[in-house]
Write a protein that holds these residues in place. Structure first.
Motif, short mmCIF file in Angstrom:
data_model
loop_
_atom_site.label_atom_id
_atom_site.label_comp_id
_atom_site.label_asym_id
_atom_site.label_seq_id
_atom_site.Cartn_x
_atom_site.Cartn_y
_atom_site.Cartn_z
N ILE A 1 -16.94 -76.64 -58.33
CA ILE A 1 -15.69 -75.95 -58.00
C ILE A 1 -15.94 -74.96 -56.85
CG2 ILE A 1 -14.01 -74.23 -58.82
CD1 ILE A 1 -14.12 -75.68 -61.56
N PHE A 2 -17.03 -74.21 -56.95
CA PHE A 2 -17.36 -73.23 -55.91
C PHE A 2 -17.69 -73.93 -54.59
CE2 PHE A 2 -20.29 -70.19 -53.83
CZ PHE A 2 -19.40 -69.14 -53.68
N ILE A 3 -18.48 -75.00 -54.65
CA ILE A 3 -18.87 -75.71 -53.42
C ILE A 3 -17.65 -76.32 -52.74
CG2 ILE A 3 -20.12 -77.73 -52.56
CD1 ILE A 3 -22.34 -76.99 -54.62
N TYR A 4 -16.77 -76.96 -53.50
CA TYR A 4 -15.60 -77.60 -52.89
C TYR A 4 -14.53 -76.58 -52.48
CZ TYR A 4 -17.27 -82.30 -53.63
OH TYR A 4 -17.99 -83.46 -53.55
N SER A 5 -14.57 -75.39 -53.02
CA SER A 5 -13.65 -74.32 -52.58
C SER A 5 -14.18 -73.59 -51.35
CB SER A 5 -13.46 -73.30 -53.71
OG SER A 5 -12.88 -73.88 -54.82
N SER A 6 -15.46 -73.65 -51.14
CA SER A 6 -16.10 -72.84 -50.09
C SER A 6 -15.62 -73.13 -48.67
CB SER A 6 -17.61 -72.96 -50.18
OG SER A 6 -18.01 -74.29 -49.93
N PRO A 7 -15.33 -74.38 -48.27
CA PRO A 7 -14.83 -74.56 -46.90
C PRO A 7 -13.45 -73.94 -46.72
CG PRO A 7 -15.09 -76.68 -48.00
CD PRO A 7 -15.56 -75.64 -48.94
N ILE A 8 -12.64 -73.98 -47.75
CA ILE A 8 -11.32 -73.36 -47.70
C ILE A 8 -11.48 -71.85 -47.53
CG2 ILE A 8 -9.19 -72.94 -49.01
CD1 ILE A 8 -9.86 -75.67 -50.48
N LEU A 9 -12.36 -71.29 -48.33
CA LEU A 9 -12.59 -69.84 -48.28
C LEU A 9 -13.24 -69.40 -46.97
CD1 LEU A 9 -13.80 -69.32 -51.96
CD2 LEU A 9 -11.54 -68.81 -50.98
N ALA A 10 -14.14 -70.23 -46.43
CA ALA A 10 -14.81 -69.90 -45.16
C ALA A 10 -13.78 -69.83 -44.04
CB ALA A 10 -15.89 -70.93 -44.84
#
Length: 173
Positions: free
Chosen positions: A83-92
């Motif tokens: 969940i964190f890895i797949y959310s990370s590009p959005i958050l970046a």
């Protein structure tokens, strides 16, 4: 009317801004992945035939189209990690866009047109990354992967299998 200056802005967007925003997106994957113990990570920028590789970055001939981060294994392979890895590009992209937008709002950046376009494309990537959908080729968006992980407890996935994408110079095979 679409004039020469508009064409130059479009070219700048396609050949400079999009690859940088795409790289920021992929760095989000990499940073989150490193937190959870990613092994052998590679960031591919572009599509088409192999062009060159520098450190963990593989650049394809059409460097301004598409990008992805690939890794062999994950040390802490949990639902929360994914969940964190797949959310990370959005958050970046969200983080970078908000920082640049804040700098623009406070007149701390010159070349406002360039940065406005940069923020536009960062939000563009963010929007299409966050919407939980499948793209026409069957690949799930990051939002879809996160949604499936939260709702069903499993990851929707897609494996690229395009002969042109996998083309490398003969001496490296």
């Amino acid at each position: 009317m679409f004039g020469l200056l508009d064409f130059l802005r479009l070219a700048m967007s396609v050949f400079i801004i999009l690859p940088i925003v795409s790289l920021i997106r992929e760095m989000g994957y990499l940073i989150a992945g490193k937190i959870f113990g990613v092994k052998e990570a590679t960031i591919t920028i572009g599509s088409g035939p192999y062009f060159f590789k520098f450190w963990i970055f593989e650049v394809r001939r059409f460097y301004f189209m598409y990008s992805w981060c690939h890794y062999d294994s994950l040390e802490r392979d949990t639902k929360i990690a994914h969940i964190f890895i797949y959310s990370s590009p959005i958050l970046a992209n969200l983080f970078v866009a908000l920082v640049i937008n804040g700098l623009l709002a406070n007149d701390l950046l010159a070349h406002e047109t360039f940065w406005n376009q940069f923020v536009f494309y960062a939000f563009y990537f963010l929007l299409f990354d966050a919407i939980p959908m499948y793209y026409p080729d069957g690949q799930p968006s990051n939002g879809r992967v996160v949604y499936d992980l939260i709702r069903y407890g499993k990851r929707s996935d897609f494996t690229r299998n395009d002969p042109q994408i996998d083309t490398k110079p003969e001496e490296e095979e």
